[in-house]
Design a protein around this motif. Structure first.
Motif, PDB file in Angstrom:
ATOM      1  N   GLY A  50      35.341  -3.842  17.648  1.00 13.78           N
ATOM      2  CA  GLY A  50      36.672  -3.339  17.969  1.00 13.78           C
ATOM      3  C   GLY A  50      36.831  -1.853  17.747  1.00 13.78           C
ATOM      4  O   GLY A  50      37.524  -1.177  18.495  1.00 13.78           O
ATOM      5  N   CYS A  51      36.191  -1.329  16.685  1.00 14.83           N
ATOM      6  CA  CYS A  51      36.410   0.080  16.359  1.00 14.83           C
ATOM      7  C   CYS A  51      35.135   0.786  15.911  1.00 14.83           C
ATOM      8  O   CYS A  51      34.973   1.970  16.133  1.00 14.83           O
ATOM      9  N   GLY A  52      34.261   0.061  15.223  1.00 13.99           N
ATOM     10  CA  GLY A  52      33.014   0.669  14.745  1.00 13.99           C
ATOM     11  C   GLY A  52      33.174   1.484  13.476  1.00 13.99           C
ATOM     12  O   GLY A  52      32.194   2.057  12.985  1.00 13.99           O
ATOM     13  N   GLN A  96      37.911  -0.302  10.656  1.00 11.86           N
ATOM     14  CA  GLN A  96      39.367  -0.202  10.702  1.00 11.86           C
ATOM     15  C   GLN A  96      40.050  -1.442  11.295  1.00 11.86           C
ATOM     16  O   GLN A  96      41.263  -1.536  11.257  1.00 11.86           O
ATOM     17  N   CYS A  97      39.273  -2.368  11.888  1.00  9.94           N
ATOM     18  CA  CYS A  97      39.960  -3.449  12.605  1.00  9.94           C
ATOM     19  C   CYS A  97      39.575  -4.851  12.156  1.00  9.94           C
ATOM     20  O   CYS A  97      40.350  -5.781  12.350  1.00  9.94           O
ATOM     21  N   GLY A  98      38.394  -5.026  11.616  1.00 13.31           N
ATOM     22  CA  GLY A  98      38.000  -6.345  11.131  1.00 13.31           C
ATOM     23  C   GLY A  98      37.485  -7.309  12.188  1.00 13.31           C
ATOM     24  O   GLY A  98      37.125  -8.446  11.858  1.00 13.31           O
ATOM     25  N   ALA A  99      37.393  -6.895  13.431  1.00 13.14           N
ATOM     26  CA  ALA A  99      36.899  -7.802  14.478  1.00 13.14           C
ATOM     27  C   ALA A  99      35.454  -8.222  14.207  1.00 13.14           C
ATOM     28  O   ALA A  99      34.997  -9.268  14.661  1.00 13.14           O
ATOM     29  N   CYS A 100      34.731  -7.391  13.454  1.00 11.81           N
ATOM     30  CA  CYS A 100      33.297  -7.601  13.235  1.00 11.81           C
ATOM     31  C   CYS A 100      33.008  -8.305  11.907  1.00 11.81           C
ATOM     32  O   CYS A 100      31.867  -8.324  11.456  1.00 11.81           O
ATOM     33  N   THR A 101      34.043  -8.876  11.298  1.00 14.31           N
ATOM     34  CA  THR A 101      33.890  -9.445   9.948  1.00 14.31           C
ATOM     35  C   THR A 101      32.870 -10.587   9.904  1.00 14.31           C
ATOM     36  O   THR A 101      32.932 -11.523  10.703  1.00 14.31           O
ATOM     37  N   SER A 143      30.752  -5.786   9.613  1.00 13.14           N
ATOM     38  CA  SER A 143      29.352  -5.654  10.033  1.00 13.14           C
ATOM     39  C   SER A 143      29.091  -4.357  10.789  1.00 13.14           C
ATOM     40  O   SER A 143      27.958  -3.917  10.893  1.00 13.14           O
ATOM     41  N   CYS A 144      30.131  -3.713  11.294  1.00 14.63           N
ATOM     42  CA  CYS A 144      29.919  -2.446  12.010  1.00 14.63           C
ATOM     43  C   CYS A 144      29.535  -1.336  11.049  1.00 14.63           C
ATOM     44  O   CYS A 144      28.988  -0.331  11.461  1.00 14.63           O
ATOM     45  N   GLN A 145      29.858  -1.524   9.781  1.00 13.08           N
ATOM     46  CA  GLN A 145      29.558  -0.499   8.777  1.00 13.08           C
ATOM     47  C   GLN A 145      28.525  -0.999   7.770  1.00 13.08           C
ATOM     48  O   GLN A 145      28.407  -0.457   6.681  1.00 13.08           O
TER      49      GLN A 145
HETATM   50  S1  FES Z   1      34.427  -3.141  14.588  1.00 15.50           S
HETATM   51 FE1  FES Z   1      36.347  -2.685  13.687  1.00 15.50          FE
HETATM   52  S2  FES Z   1      35.973  -3.068  11.602  1.00 15.50           S
HETATM   53 FE2  FES Z   1      34.037  -3.262  12.501  1.00 15.50          FE
END
Ligand code: FES
Ligand code: FES
Lengths: 718, 152
Positions: B37-39, B42-47, B57-59
């Protein structure tokens, strides 16, 4: 009942415009976006029209011409078909229709398109007829097989029965025989009293797949040998590539190529991560000659300046200038609205595979024909050999209804630059998505109103200054007017005998687009905040004052306003303790919506605790989906009104590149929402957008009760 | 090169150490339920779950994961996950659906820690998960519903 043999029918194919009786040709070729796919129509499958397939395994597949990105058409339209067929809900499946502007056109627009909250409204009769035709053919097949009179046959819960002879069969049993029956051209549909599913909370067909990670979106498509592509786009709208150095990018492990395309510099790689890393290592020089280098502040100043002179008059009654001249009290206000990004949570993306002159596209396209056309043209392909799979999309809010096929063109150019066969996935990062243009237009409203000594509104003027969404795009019909720029400022439900609404059209290289509820995003705010202020100056109550002002024929507006006032226990006291209450009424997309917001002051920021909503969208096909759209629509509008501006900084560079600066509404900021749906027997109207416009003015009106002033410049928090 | 466990299976990935786990899951392992979602966290889509706790998981860089246990939406199970997913379906939480894998992961982690969460607990656990469709009213209702189910 008029009938046509199946053969005549198939032969007449393309130009046929009978709502239901659409031929087999061109029906769904791919179930890529299917919720629960049955695969291609196999042996013995009955497909009475382009929307319904009955398989021998007793599944009924509804082929949905509208894209599903959260507003519920898969469920809502399948409900219509299932109801008319008397199918069992658990035998229903939904698949996405491929691109076909003839077969799958939006009956309001004349091409395949989802938008303007029209999915239900334009499909209402068409899908019911599609279901009714299927049912009639199943009944005819049963009558023939059993040698009985069709009149004695009943259908319920997916079973066809003949009481007299004791015979019964499932849809699946009859599929093959039904396929041999004549297709009714104008099948009779049910009376509303006969509805079994319509009007009830049918469970959504896609909730399970979207709760366990199995729903397949564009970004989830993988093809053999596929390359992952990200594009270095310009930082400034309208800039083009002057030159680039790929030396460092090409050193990144996994980067396979770097190529210039008209949209920027494309980095091809063996994974998304490598493509992004490669892009970060690029250096690009930009040609700024056609770029918008003004900042938002400069653009706003130019728009405010333009608001000093009259534009194109788009609605006029009486003589507003004279009326305001002679008024006892004159009130004026200027409102400014920033550019806004749609910020769909799944950013823009597409997959394209080209093999020996055929191509297949996967995309969340609202105008699939436009994007397919871009691929056909750019690659010089035969349109018959290009398939478009319309995928689930992770939100759209208008962003994927591209008036120019931005994403279709970009993926096509990526393929063209690569040359030859291959497969490519284009991924926009959040930064691409935020800086990629196609924003809600930056807008200035300048209003003047006059009250006579008794507090009657004698004059009303609203001047709207912004760019056109339609003019200069593929949808441009050459009209000087563009209602999407000012809709909602015109055709108001109020009695305003002397009124002038005019539009000053501005130009900028910043591309603008419809953003959930389009013109209503700003007109509802400007008109309902200004009206609230005028009513107060007139010493009138915000609810009663509006009711008194409503036109004779504004019965549906009246009903939602009266209902919402009852729900919220409106008693004219706008402040109770630390809470204040604001009301707004706004019709959009032929759906009537009134809201009352309960707001407190949280350290200078409006905090919205609760919102009461009354809505009239005609027959409520699925009340559960309607409530969900009101909740989501007002949340979307609230977050933007509170926090969002897409700002061009110095030199035209977009300032908000990700969610750290473009703040999303979060669960802690979401109010409690209470929705009531007005009972109606009118044909259904839209629900995806009408929940968005009234929230911001309702909050602003409450805020004014609390603080004395309603925000003039959005967002409210900056 | 890193070796870790994903949904109970050992995997060894020959990717750069700084590769975000998100893209490794999706592009290398084809576990596409985890969304981008953001990379930038900031959004949590990748949790996903890292050793049982929700992370972005993006970080999360693959190079840091030697020996770690990752669970994605595809491998999520247990009574809390089941209760959450059933509540999500019953209450029809998802709209576009893009954020919902992340929401389900976060809600499941919450219920494992706090079987009977208050609204404040929900706020604390869920505020990092953006839903652009603003399905928050139903997310809250579904978490309470799942908690009730678990209580029996
Ligand atoms: S893609 Fe948004 S928090 Fe990881
Ligand atoms: S359901 Fe669309 S972002 Fe949450």
């Amino acid at each position: 009942m008029t009938t046509q043999t199946r053969r005549q029918f198939l032969a007449s194919s393309a130009g046929l415009v009978i709502g239901v009786s659409l031929p087999l040709k061109g029906r769904a070729q791919s179930g890529a976006a299917a919720v629960m796919t049955t695969g291609d129509a196999g042996e013995g499958t009955f497909a009475p029209n382009a929307f319904v397939r009955v398989a021998p395994d007793d599944t009924v597949t509804f082929i949905c011409k509208h894209i599903e990105f959260g507003q519920g058409p898969y469920t809502g339209l399948a409900t219509l078909v299932a109801d008319e067929m008397d199918a069992r809900w658990d035998q229903m499946r939904v698949e996405s229709a491929p691109a076909n502007d003839e077969l799958y056109k939006n009956l309001f627009f004349g091409l395949q398109a989802t938008g303007g909250s029209t999915a239900m409204a334009n499909s209402w009769m068409q899908m019911r007829q599609a279901g009714a035709a299927a049912r009639a053919m199943l009944v005819a097949a049963a009558a023939e097989e059993w040698g009985v009179d069709a009149a004695g046959i009943t259908v319920a819960q997916g079973v066809v029965r003949h009481e007299g002879s004791g015979q019964s069969a499932t849809f699946g049993d009859l599929a093959e025989a039904a396929a041999r029956q004549d297709v009714p051209v104008e099948p009779a549909v049910k009376n509303p009293s006969e509805f079994t599913y319509i009007g009830t909370d049918m469970p959504k067909v896609d909730s399970r797949a979207k709760s366990n990670g199995t729903a397949t979106f564009t970004m989830d498509v993988y093809r053999d040998g596929m390359e992952y592509v990200v594009v270095r786009h310009p930082d400034v709208m309208g800039a083009t590539v002057a030159g680039f150095d790929a030396t460092e990018a090409e050193k990144v492990r996994g980067v396979t190529a770097v190529r210039q395309i008209p949209q920027g510099v494309a980095v091809y790689a063996t994974s998304t991560a490598a493509a992004i890393k490669g892009r970060n290592a690029l250096s690009v020089e930009w040609d700024m000659s056609a770029a918008e280098t003004r900042s938002s502040a400069e653009i706003t100043a130019a728009f405010r300046e333009a608001a000093q002179s009259q534009g194109l008059i788009v609605e006029e009654a009486g003589d507003s200038a004279a009326a305001i001249e002679g008024a006892a009290t004159v009130h004026e206000a200027e409102f400014t609205f920033p550019y806004l990004a749609h910020a769909t949570l799944e950013p823009m993306d597409a997959v394209l595979e080209v093999r020996e002159g055929t191509a297949e596209i996967w995309m969340g396209a609202q105008f699939p024909g436009f994007d397919k056309g871009a691929v056909v043209q750019t690659l010089g392909l035969d349109p018959e050999k290009v398939t478009m799979n319309v995928m689930f999309a992770g939100g759209s809010f208008g962003r994927r209804a591209q008036t120019v096929p931005q994403i279709g063109s970009e993926i096509a150019e990526i393929a063209k630059a690569a040359g030859g066969d291959g497969a490519w996935k284009l991924i926009w990062t959040r930064e691409d998505d935020m800086t990629g243009g196609f924003y809600r237009p930056l807008t200035v409203h300048k209003l003047r109103g006059g009250l006579d000594a008794d507090g009657n509104i004698v004059g009303w003027e609203d001047r709207i200054v912004n760019q056109s969404i339609i003019n200069g795009t593929m949808l441009d019909q050459g009209n000087p007017e563009d209602p999407t720029a000012y809709e909602g400022s015109t055709k108001m439900p109020y009695n305003l005998p002397n009124l002038t609404v005019d539009w000053v059209r501005m130009e900028s290289p910043v591309p603008v687009l419809w953003w959930r509820s389009v013109g209503h995003t700003h007109t509802a705010y400007a008109t309902e905040v200004f009206l609230d202020e005028l009513l107060e100056k007139a010493g009138k109550d915000a609810v009663q004052g509006r009711l008194d002002l409503l036109k004779e024929d504004a019965g549906r507006d009246r009903a939602v306003l009266e209902r919402v006032a009852e729900m919220a226990g409106w008693d004219g006291n706008r402040v109770k303790g630390d809470r204040a209450y604001g009301v707004a009424l706004h019709e959009s997309f032929s759906t009537y919506c009134a809201m009352i917001a309960e707001v407190s002051d949280d350290g200078g920021t409006p905090r919205v605790h609760k919102v009461w909503v009354a809505v009239d969208c005609g027959i409520a096909v699925n009340p559960n989906v309607i409530r969900a759209q009101i909740e989501g629509g007002l949340g979307y509008g609230l977050g933007s009104a509170l926090y969002n501006a897409l700002t061009l900084g110095e030199g035209g560079v977009v300032q908000e590149r990700n969610f750290d600066t473009y703040r999303m509404l979060r669960i802690t900021e979401m109010p409690e929402v209470e929705v009531e749906i007005i009972a109606s027997d009118a044909d259904p109207t839209g629900i995806g957008e009408p929940g968005t416009p009234p929230i911001a003015p309702a909050v602003a009106n409450a805020w004014r009760a609390l603080k004395g002033e309603a925000p003039r410049n959005l967002p409210m928090v900056s | 090169m890193a070796t870790f466990t994903v949904n109970g299976k050992s995997v060894t990935l020959d990717v750069d150490d700084d590769t975000p786990l998100l893209w490794a899951l999706r592009d290398e392992l084809r576990l596409t339920g985890t969304k981008f979602g953001c990379g930038i966290a900031q959004c949590g889509a990748c949790t996903v779950m890292l050793d049982g706790a929700p992370v972005r998981s993006c970080q999360t860089q693959v190079g840091t994961l030697d020996g770690a246990e990752i669970t994605t939406i595809e491998g999520l199970d247990g009574p809390e996950a089941e209760a959450v997913q059933n509540a999500w379906t019953k209450i029809d939480v998802p709209q576009c659906g893009w954020c919902q894998s992340g929401q389900v992961m976060a809600a499941t982690a919450l219920l494992k820690d706090t079987p009977k969460p208050s609204d404040a607990d929900i706020d604390n656990a869920m505020w990092g998960n953006v839903c652009r469709c603003a399905t928050y009213v139903r997310i809250r209702a579904a978490i309470h519903d799942a908690a009730d189910t678990l209580e029996g």
